[in-house]
Design a protein around this motif. Structure first.
Motif, mmCIF file in Angstrom:
data_model
loop_
_atom_site.group_PDB
_atom_site.id
_atom_site.type_symbol
_atom_site.label_atom_id
_atom_site.label_comp_id
_atom_site.label_asym_id
_atom_site.label_seq_id
_atom_site.Cartn_x
_atom_site.Cartn_y
_atom_site.Cartn_z
ATOM 1 N N ALA A 150 0.976 -1.067 0.084
ATOM 2 C CA ALA A 150 -0.019 0.058 -0.124
ATOM 3 C C ALA A 150 1.171 1.225 -0.005
ATOM 4 O O ALA A 150 2.143 1.383 0.680
ATOM 5 C CB ALA A 150 -0.806 -0.017 1.161
ATOM 6 N N ARG A 151 0.384 2.251 -0.690
ATOM 7 C CA ARG A 151 1.220 3.510 -0.978
ATOM 8 C C ARG A 151 0.361 4.700 -0.867
ATOM 9 O O ARG A 151 -0.617 4.673 -1.335
ATOM 10 C CB ARG A 151 2.040 3.533 -2.040
ATOM 11 N N TRP A 152 0.886 5.557 -0.063
ATOM 12 C CA TRP A 152 0.196 6.897 0.085
ATOM 13 C C TRP A 152 1.015 8.227 -0.208
ATOM 14 O O TRP A 152 2.305 7.998 0.274
ATOM 15 C CB TRP A 152 -0.308 7.185 1.597
ATOM 16 N N GLU A 153 0.653 8.933 -1.058
ATOM 17 C CA GLU A 153 1.518 9.937 -1.587
ATOM 18 C C GLU A 153 1.154 11.169 -0.872
ATOM 19 O O GLU A 153 -0.202 11.839 -0.791
ATOM 20 C CB GLU A 153 1.255 9.963 -2.972
ATOM 21 N N ILE A 154 1.988 12.033 -0.335
ATOM 22 C CA ILE A 154 1.801 13.159 0.665
ATOM 23 C C ILE A 154 2.171 14.357 -0.120
ATOM 24 O O ILE A 154 3.372 14.271 -0.728
ATOM 25 C CB ILE A 154 2.464 13.071 2.106
ATOM 26 N N GLU A 155 1.421 15.467 -0.376
ATOM 27 C CA GLU A 155 1.889 16.584 -1.125
ATOM 28 C C GLU A 155 2.318 17.668 -0.358
ATOM 29 O O GLU A 155 1.600 17.976 0.504
ATOM 30 C CB GLU A 155 0.552 17.028 -2.117
ATOM 31 N N ARG A 156 3.247 18.445 -0.624
ATOM 32 C CA ARG A 156 3.841 19.883 -0.139
ATOM 33 C C ARG A 156 3.899 19.722 1.259
ATOM 34 O O ARG A 156 3.434 20.525 2.085
ATOM 35 C CB ARG A 156 2.947 20.805 -0.721
ATOM 36 N N LEU A 183 9.828 14.546 14.511
ATOM 37 C CA LEU A 183 9.558 15.434 13.647
ATOM 38 C C LEU A 183 8.138 15.423 13.235
ATOM 39 O O LEU A 183 7.487 14.319 12.886
ATOM 40 C CB LEU A 183 10.336 15.307 12.335
ATOM 41 N N GLU A 184 7.390 16.612 13.388
ATOM 42 C CA GLU A 184 5.915 16.649 12.986
ATOM 43 C C GLU A 184 5.973 17.292 11.659
ATOM 44 O O GLU A 184 6.466 18.324 11.355
ATOM 45 C CB GLU A 184 5.160 17.493 14.150
ATOM 46 N N ILE A 185 5.243 16.587 10.624
ATOM 47 C CA ILE A 185 5.089 17.157 9.435
ATOM 48 C C ILE A 185 3.761 17.636 8.985
ATOM 49 O O ILE A 185 2.608 17.023 9.252
ATOM 50 C CB ILE A 185 5.323 16.050 8.295
ATOM 51 N N VAL A 186 3.565 18.599 8.481
ATOM 52 C CA VAL A 186 2.274 19.117 8.131
ATOM 53 C C VAL A 186 2.371 19.305 6.482
ATOM 54 O O VAL A 186 3.154 19.104 5.902
ATOM 55 C CB VAL A 186 2.074 20.669 8.357
ATOM 56 N N HIS A 187 1.202 18.944 5.810
ATOM 57 C CA HIS A 187 1.038 19.051 4.597
ATOM 58 C C HIS A 187 -0.231 19.378 3.938
ATOM 59 O O HIS A 187 -1.161 19.669 4.599
ATOM 60 C CB HIS A 187 1.272 17.246 4.129
ATOM 61 N N GLU A 188 -0.295 19.329 2.547
ATOM 62 C CA GLU A 188 -1.614 19.800 2.004
ATOM 63 C C GLU A 188 -2.313 18.626 1.325
ATOM 64 O O GLU A 188 -3.265 19.064 0.509
ATOM 65 C CB GLU A 188 -1.154 21.040 0.843
ATOM 66 N N GLY A 189 -2.327 17.529 1.753
ATOM 67 C CA GLY A 189 -3.163 16.445 1.384
ATOM 68 C C GLY A 189 -2.348 15.233 1.190
ATOM 69 O O GLY A 189 -1.074 15.178 0.864
ATOM 70 N N PHE A 190 -3.107 14.116 1.009
ATOM 71 C CA PHE A 190 -2.575 12.624 0.644
ATOM 72 C C PHE A 190 -3.734 12.106 0.033
ATOM 73 O O PHE A 190 -4.708 12.205 -0.027
ATOM 74 C CB PHE A 190 -1.812 12.062 1.847
ATOM 75 N N LYS A 191 -3.267 10.974 -0.725
ATOM 76 C CA LYS A 191 -3.899 9.999 -1.764
ATOM 77 C C LYS A 191 -3.276 8.786 -1.422
ATOM 78 O O LYS A 191 -2.034 8.487 -1.506
ATOM 79 C CB LYS A 191 -3.931 10.412 -3.142
ATOM 80 N N ARG A 192 -4.193 7.700 -1.139
ATOM 81 C CA ARG A 192 -3.736 6.388 -1.418
ATOM 82 C C ARG A 192 -3.786 5.952 -2.761
ATOM 83 O O ARG A 192 -4.715 5.796 -3.482
ATOM 84 C CB ARG A 192 -4.658 5.414 -0.569
ATOM 85 N N VAL A 193 -2.426 5.413 -3.422
ATOM 86 C CA VAL A 193 -2.405 5.111 -4.867
ATOM 87 C C VAL A 193 -2.292 3.585 -4.950
ATOM 88 O O VAL A 193 -2.389 3.487 -6.174
ATOM 89 C CB VAL A 193 -1.490 5.990 -5.572
ATOM 90 N N SER A 194 -2.122 2.881 -4.008
ATOM 91 C CA SER A 194 -1.870 1.402 -4.143
ATOM 92 C C SER A 194 -2.259 0.891 -2.907
ATOM 93 O O SER A 194 -2.384 1.310 -1.789
ATOM 94 C CB SER A 194 -0.797 1.072 -4.823
#
Length: 144
Positions: free
Chosen positions: A104-110, A133-144
């Motif tokens: 399974a793979r999730w892509e995280i943006e910006r 480390l705490e990471i903020v981002h602008e969205g994620f999608k599960r791609v597989s």
């Protein structure tokens, strides 16, 4: 009889951050929520409509044992020195099965680091020194 599919275990994963190589002992993934907006016009029946509002993404937390690598710390320091805009990176979180295959793979943006927590030290203990480390981002999608 249908083939039985066992769920994957949570202890095998990989995090890929654009331009940074690191291993992590823990990855607390984010959630996603979409706000509900209640709306009603004066000539409608006395019940509210529910409209979709803003979608929000929770933060990702990464933990790892301290090594000689300064890559993650430098990424955080870049945000402190010059702001998040030039420090944004795409990243991926990949779940791995027991045989070592990506499942399974999730892509995280910006993404960019908003908080760094260095390890605590204790002379009486023998635990591994862990950084966070705490990471903020602008969205994620599960791609597989």
């Amino acid at each position: 009889m249908a083939d039985r599919k066992d769920p994957y275990r949570q202890f095998r994963f990989r995090v890929e951050i654009q331009g940074i190589t690191a291993g992590f002992s823990e990855c607390t993934f984010a959630d996603t929520t979409t706000d509900s907006i209640e709306y009603r016009e004066g000539d409608e029946l006395p019940r509210l409509r529910k409209l979709s509002g803003l979608t929000k993404y929770g933060n990702i937390t990464l933990k790892w044992g301290i090594t000689d690598s300064m890559d993650l710390y430098k990424w955080r320091q870049q945000v402190i020195d010059t702001g998040a805009e030039g420090a944004r990176k795409n990243m991926s979180i990949i779940l791995i099965d027991e045989a070592g295959a990506d499942k399974a793979r999730w892509e995280i943006e910006r993404a960019w680091p908003s908080k760094y927590d260095p390890a605590d030290f204790n002379a009486k203990g023998n635990d591994v020194a862990i950084e966070t480390l705490e990471i903020v981002h602008e969205g994620f999608k599960r791609v597989s």
